[in-house]
Write a protein that holds these residues in place. Structure first.
Motif, PDB file in Angstrom:
ATOM      1  N   PRO A 438     -62.032  64.835 -36.386  1.00 61.40           N
ATOM      2  CA  PRO A 438     -61.406  64.452 -35.107  1.00 61.40           C
ATOM      3  C   PRO A 438     -61.483  62.938 -34.839  1.00 61.40           C
ATOM      4  O   PRO A 438     -60.537  62.336 -34.321  1.00 61.40           O
ATOM      5  N   LEU A 439     -62.617  62.347 -35.211  1.00 60.89           N
ATOM      6  CA  LEU A 439     -62.742  60.893 -35.017  1.00 60.89           C
ATOM      7  C   LEU A 439     -61.758  60.145 -35.898  1.00 60.89           C
ATOM      8  O   LEU A 439     -61.140  59.152 -35.483  1.00 60.89           O
ATOM      9  N   VAL A 441     -58.843  61.245 -36.941  1.00 65.08           N
ATOM     10  CA  VAL A 441     -57.489  61.388 -36.365  1.00 65.08           C
ATOM     11  C   VAL A 441     -57.307  60.437 -35.180  1.00 65.08           C
ATOM     12  O   VAL A 441     -56.264  59.797 -35.014  1.00 65.08           O
ATOM     13  N   GLU A 442     -58.314  60.347 -34.307  1.00 66.65           N
ATOM     14  CA  GLU A 442     -58.217  59.460 -33.145  1.00 66.65           C
ATOM     15  C   GLU A 442     -58.106  58.002 -33.577  1.00 66.65           C
ATOM     16  O   GLU A 442     -57.317  57.226 -33.021  1.00 66.65           O
ATOM     17  N   GLY A 445     -54.622  57.252 -34.719  1.00 57.29           N
ATOM     18  CA  GLY A 445     -53.715  57.019 -33.588  1.00 57.29           C
ATOM     19  C   GLY A 445     -53.874  55.609 -33.028  1.00 57.29           C
ATOM     20  O   GLY A 445     -52.889  54.938 -32.674  1.00 57.29           O
ATOM     21  N   ASN A 446     -55.128  55.142 -32.927  1.00 57.44           N
ATOM     22  CA  ASN A 446     -55.367  53.788 -32.436  1.00 57.44           C
ATOM     23  C   ASN A 446     -54.792  52.735 -33.386  1.00 57.44           C
ATOM     24  O   ASN A 446     -54.266  51.686 -32.963  1.00 57.44           O
TER      25      ASN A 446
END
Length: 593
Positions: A438-439, A441-442, A445-446
């Motif tokens: 999850p980190l 993927v985030e 996005g950033n």
């Protein structure tokens, strides 16, 4: 026409009409009551009657254009004292009247002589003229008194009633007074004529031009007057031809007077041509030449005030080393100063022109206006040049500021964002290696958001000042600019080598603004950009096949016009409705030197 002036014209017209009627009445009645054997020939009587009419007509002209009303008044008075001797038969029974008229019947000579002495300024010009006028007036008054108090009825002229004013019976004394008055009149006429003729011969071109008819009239009048006086003293009859010539000479004097002042007035009118010739400024050589031609005085000299050295100098800059006014007194000096009292020039001219101060005032005004126009023109040109240079410096400063901002963005914020993106990518990879999906993927996005921001920053930096323009000039920057336009654009850039930075920057932003208008408003399907060097001038043409109708006062067009004008260029916009738009810019390469 002003009411006051209309009233003066009406009064003058009535006065002229009255004296003309009086003169004709005396002439006609005197002719009719004379016995047929004593009547003069009709031609001579007609010529005699026309003399006062000429004086009256010239009085109207002199009143309108003369420098003084005195000559016109003398001309109006002339028909009153132009008394034909046969008229005494009409009033022979009026003992109280005929002595008075007989006492002034020669006063026409007094008025004519004074009229000549007043020529051309309308006043006595010197002491001699005043002395001659005083002698003539005293002699005329003495003749009137002597005639009224001593004269007997002239039996050869009329069967007049006794003179009620006669105090003693002294016919010899009356005859002496009569002959003496005629002798004095002849002498004065000869002195006035010779004086005038000598001044005319010795005068310069302006002097002879102003008085070009009067010498002939005076010479004929004085000569015939002397001849008539001799025949009268000899108790003989003067030849008819002599009397005819005398009448023509007398009538030509007021005509000569009016012609002279009319010529002087025309000289003042030529000052307007002088102002037209020198309206752009006081070119010193041209001014002196034009002034001499206007005044018809080849001796005219113009000395200009040298403010730095505090002295007058000629057109070549050589200072005056002698008195400009000659010792013979043939020339006068006319100082010309500004309204504030600052000296401008010194004009040496023929002394005769001082008789026409209106002309000299006009010359002074023309020179003053010419100098002021030249000074104002120089100040305006200097101010415009300062404004142009200031605008060019503003444009250059703006371009330099944009380059600095672009450089700062590229070397500063952009590099930091690239470094930040690399670190985020490294962090995302490490998160996946450790199983923290999850980190990762985030962080991806950033990273995507960061790349978008970086892209926008690069486009912003490119819009502020394109790096290709700095590195490769118009040949590289314009095609790259056209490639970002949504409308196909054909490029033809043949600028040889690099151009001055401010010109390249101006041309680039002209193309950028024009292509932006093509994309947003033109509804075009094709565009063309052409940049060539023609005769040391950059000629830039941006054209499209859109709907046309571009407004020159639009903000985009005004921005283009301001940038082009700041570098000394020219902008032409052709945008007929339905036929596309063509923007042509010409920038001289020397405009930025």
């Amino acid at each position: 026409m002003a009411p006051g002036r209309r009233g003066r014209i009406i009064k003058r017209t009535i006065a002229i009409a009255a004296v003309v009627a009086l003169s004709l009445t005396m002439e006609i009645t005197g002719f009719l009551v004379s016995p047929e054997s004593e009547r003069p020939e009709v031609s001579y009587a007609t010529l005699h009657a026309m003399v006062p009419l000429v004086f009256a007509a010239c009085a109207g002209v002199a009143w309108a254009i003369g420098p003084s009303p005195v000559p016109a008044r003398l001309m109006v008075l002339f028909p009153v004292v132009w008394i034909p001797l046969p008229f005494l038969r009409v009033i022979e029974d009026l003992g109280w009247l005929w002595p008075l008229l007989y006492g002034v019947h020669l006063w026409w000579g007094l008025l004519t002589g004074i009229l000549v002495l007043l020529y051309p300024r309308g006043d006595f010009g010197d002491r001699l003229a005043r002395v001659l006028g005083a002698i003539a007036l005293v002699a005329s008054v003495s003749y009137l008194l002597g005639t009224v108090l001593l004269a007997e009825p002239p039996a050869a002229l009329c069967d007049c009633a006794p003179n009620p004013y006669r105090i003693i019976d002294a016919p010899v004394m009356a005859g002496v007074i009569d002959l003496g008055y005629r002798f004095i009149g002849v002498v004065l006429a000869l002195v006035i004529s010779v004086r005038f003729l000598v001044r005319w011969i010795r005068g310069s071109v302006p002097a002879r031009t102003v008085a070009f008819l009067m010498p002939l009239a005076l010479l004929a009048w004085a000569t015939t007057l002397a001849a008539q006086a001799v025949t009268y003293a000899a108790n003989a009859t003067a030849p008819q031809v002599l009397a005819t010539v005398s009448l023509v000479a007398i009538a030509s004097i007021p005509v000569s007077f009016v012609a002279g002042i009319s010529h002087t007035r025309n000289m003042r009118a030529r000052v307007a041509d002088l102002m037209r010739i020198t309206r752009e400024g006081a070119d010193r050589g041209l001014w002196a030449e034009s002034l001499a031609r206007t005044l018809r005085d080849a001796s005219v000299r113009v000395y200009w005030w040298d403010e730095e050295r505090g002295r007058y100098a000629d057109a070549s800059g050589d200072p005056i080393e002698h008195d400009p006014a000659d010792r013979n007194g043939d020339h006068s000096l006319l100082p010309v100063a500004s309204p504030t009292g600052m000296p401008i020039a010194l004009i040496r001219h023929d002394r005769v022109l001082t008789d026409n101060m209106r002309l000299l005032d006009g010359v002074s005004s023309a020179l003053r206006l010419s100098v002021d126009n030249g000074r104002l023109r120089s100040e305006i040109e200097r101010t415009l040049e300062q404004v142009r240079q200031s605008r060019a410096r503003i444009v250059e400063a703006g371009d330099e500021a944009r380059r600095r901002i672009e450089r700062d963005l590229h070397d500063g914020a952009q590099q930091h964002l690239v470094s930040l993106g690399m670190r985020l990518r490294l962090a995302a990879n490490q998160a996946r290696d450790r199983g923290i999906e999850p980190l990762g993927v985030e962080l991806d996005g950033n990273i995507a958001m960061l790349n978008d921001a970086l892209k926008e920053l690069r486009e912003l930096a490119h819009g502020i000042h394109p790096s290709l323009l700095s590195s490769g000039g118009l040949a590289l920057a314009v095609p790259e600019l056209a490639g970002r336009c949504p409308v196909p654009v054909e490029i033809d850039v043949q600028a040889e080598g690099r151009l001055p930075e401010v010109i390249e920057s101006t041309a680039y932003f002209v193309v950028a603004e024009a292509l932006a208008n093509v994309a947003k408003h033109a509804q075009a399907t094709r565009g063309w950009v052409r940049a060539h060097l023609v005769d040391h001038t950059l000629e830039l043409v941006v054209r499209d096949n859109g709907v046309g109708g571009a407004a020159p006062e639009g903000s985009g067009m005004l921005g283009i016009a301001d940038r082009v004008d700041a570098v000394g260029g020219e902008l032409t916009i052709e945008s007929p409705a339905g036929s596309g738009t063509t923007i042509t810019v010409r920038i001289p390469l020397g405009a930025t030197d």
